[in-house]
Design a protein around this motif. Structure first.
Motif, short mmCIF file in Angstrom:
data_model
loop_
_atom_site.label_atom_id
_atom_site.label_comp_id
_atom_site.label_asym_id
_atom_site.label_seq_id
_atom_site.Cartn_x
_atom_site.Cartn_y
_atom_site.Cartn_z
N UNK A 251 -8.57 -13.56 1.81
CA UNK A 251 -9.62 -13.62 2.84
C UNK A 251 -9.15 -12.97 4.14
N UNK A 252 -7.88 -13.18 4.51
CA UNK A 252 -7.33 -12.54 5.70
C UNK A 252 -7.26 -11.03 5.52
N UNK A 253 -6.81 -10.62 4.35
CA UNK A 253 -6.71 -9.18 4.05
C UNK A 253 -8.07 -8.51 4.15
N UNK A 254 -9.08 -9.15 3.57
CA UNK A 254 -10.41 -8.55 3.57
C UNK A 254 -11.00 -8.52 4.98
N UNK A 255 -10.81 -9.58 5.74
CA UNK A 255 -11.35 -9.61 7.10
C UNK A 255 -10.70 -8.56 7.99
N UNK B 11 -5.03 -5.52 -2.60
CA UNK B 11 -4.62 -6.59 -1.69
C UNK B 11 -3.13 -6.89 -1.82
N UNK B 12 -2.61 -6.85 -3.04
CA UNK B 12 -1.18 -7.11 -3.25
C UNK B 12 -0.31 -5.94 -2.79
N UNK B 13 -0.84 -4.72 -2.91
CA UNK B 13 -0.11 -3.57 -2.35
C UNK B 13 0.07 -3.73 -0.86
N UNK B 14 -0.99 -4.20 -0.18
CA UNK B 14 -0.90 -4.42 1.27
C UNK B 14 0.09 -5.52 1.58
N UNK B 15 0.12 -6.58 0.77
CA UNK B 15 1.07 -7.68 0.98
C UNK B 15 2.51 -7.20 0.81
N UNK B 16 2.72 -6.31 -0.16
CA UNK B 16 4.07 -5.77 -0.38
C UNK B 16 4.51 -4.89 0.79
N UNK B 17 3.58 -4.05 1.28
CA UNK B 17 3.92 -3.18 2.42
C UNK B 17 4.30 -4.00 3.65
N UNK B 18 3.69 -5.15 3.80
CA UNK B 18 3.94 -5.98 4.98
C UNK B 18 5.05 -6.99 4.76
N UNK B 19 5.77 -6.86 3.63
CA UNK B 19 6.88 -7.75 3.30
C UNK B 19 6.48 -9.21 3.13
N UNK B 20 5.21 -9.44 2.77
CA UNK B 20 4.79 -10.80 2.48
C UNK B 20 5.21 -11.20 1.07
N UNK B 21 5.36 -10.20 0.20
CA UNK B 21 5.90 -10.40 -1.15
C UNK B 21 6.90 -9.29 -1.41
N UNK B 22 7.80 -9.53 -2.33
CA UNK B 22 8.82 -8.51 -2.61
C UNK B 22 8.29 -7.41 -3.52
N UNK B 23 7.46 -7.80 -4.51
CA UNK B 23 6.91 -6.83 -5.46
C UNK B 23 5.47 -7.19 -5.78
N UNK B 24 4.69 -6.17 -6.05
CA UNK B 24 3.30 -6.36 -6.46
C UNK B 24 3.27 -6.63 -7.96
#
Length: 375
Positions: free
Chosen positions: A71-75, A140-153
């Motif tokens: 939801x944060x990613x989409x907003x 959405x997971x690609x964006x999380x990986x770029x921002x270091x929220x996760x290590x791998x998509x």
């Protein structure tokens, strides 16, 4: 919780894309956020974290659920079309959240992704829909990986859904001629179907078409906007190629002139509170026509007037009918691509590749007939 007062946004010279990043202090730990395309995006993200910290609402990535993150990613995606945002929200609400919503973002793995695909397929949705929903989660997971929220998509660790290309049902020239001659006065939305088969425009483009977009003297239609499905919201087109000019014949011009006269008569009816939106296709009150009503009218006309030998087709298939007829008549694929508003000619050729073998056979016969060698 308190954040560091250092507001410096840093730049990674070695990053090929999304080079901006920053750090904040959370509970005495330095937290890094990477993968921002512009310094403005990085500043906004940093400010959002600081605001959440000040309100005590900040959730550390390892504790954040995928649903909250999505939801944060989409907003935060400010540059997507309204219709696209609504589509993503629908995917999330109906298909994604029930499967992935409560799982911590940091714990999402390949098995979860496979469970998502299996869940969607159980609903017997088409390959294209499965692929779109998966692609949304993947983005959405690609964006999380770029921002270091996760290590791998995790989506990159499984076999991605593919679409088995199906040959679209289309009508031949005789069916188009017979049907549209028989149905001309059967529905106020006949003009929408007529424009679809004669111009190749998308339904949303037709329902957003204004009289000011048409130059009758030059014989052209300027395609500039789209009507969001079953809403009264007009948006710009997604790509520059979608913004296009379509040449129209004298017959189309005559039909449009008739339609304008009909609209004018309705506008002058004292019993109707008419709302003039300059629309070519509209309700009896001048308001935008909904996709549901247009499709209902299209189905009703088919039920009553379609030749038995012709396949039942969707409204969107009229666009494919337009393209297939033009290609069979020998119109250059580049011209067809431009009329359809495709991003590349390759997309046009891939979409209508099933026509090419027949066209090659016709070309070979035509060449033999033209040269006319006798042995």
């Amino acid at each position: 919780m308190a954040a560091s007062s250092d507001k410096t946004i840093k730049f990674n010279e070695n990053a090929k894309s999304n080079p901006y990043w920053f750090q904040v202090m959370v509970n005495g730990k330095r937290v890094t956020r990477r993968g921002f395309k512009t310094i403005t995006e990085a500043k906004k993200a940093r400010a959002a974290i600081i605001t959440e910290l000040s309100k005590g609402e900040y959730i550390e990535p390892n504790k954040m659920s995928f649903g909250s993150y999505f939801e944060q990613w989409l907003s935060g995606r400010a540059n997507i079309a309204h219709s696209t945002r609504k589509m993503y929200e629908s995917y999330f609400r109906t298909h994604i959240n029930p499967v992935l919503g409560d799982i911590p973002l940091s714990k999402i793995n390949a098995t979860h992704m496979e469970q998502l695909i299996a869940s969607i397929r159980e609903k017997e949705l088409g390959d294209e829909m499965v692929k779109r929903i998966f692609a949304t989660v993947n983005a959405s997971l690609n964006a999380a990986e770029r921002k270091d929220l996760i290590s791998k998509n995790a989506a990159n660790k499984i076999e991605k859904p593919t679409v088995k290309r199906k040959e679209r049902a289309v009508w031949d020239i005789d069916t188009v001629r017979e049907f549209f001659q028989a149905t001309k006065n059967e529905s106020r939305y006949w003009i929408a179907a007529y424009l679809a088969v004669m111009t190749g425009m998308r339904q949303g483009e037709i329902l957003a078409l204004r009289w000011s977009d048409i130059d009758m003297e030059k014989g052209i239609i300027q395609v500039r906007r789209n009507l969001v499905k079953n809403m009264t919201i007009f948006t710009g087109l997604k790509t520059e190629k979608s913004r296009r000019t379509i040449a129209i014949s004298q017959q189309i011009i005559s039909i449009l002139e008739e339609q304008r006269q009909k609209n004018e008569l309705e506008k002058q009816n004292p019993k109707i509170k008419y709302e003039d939106n300059d629309l070519v296709v509209c309700s009896s009150k001048g308001t935008p026509a909904t996709a549901t009503k247009v499709i209902h009218a299209w189905k009703t006309m088919q039920q009553n007037y379609k030749p038995e030998s012709a396949p039942t087709i969707t409204f969107h298939d009229l666009r494919h009918t337009h393209a297939s007829i033009m290609l069979r008549q020998g119109v250059h694929p580049k011209v067809v691509s431009e009329r359809l508003g495709h991003s590349t000619i390759t997309l046009t050729l891939d979409t209508y590749s099933h026509l090419l073998p027949n066209m090659q056979e016709e070309a070979a016969d035509s060449l033999e007939s033209t040269i006319g060698l006798k042995f």
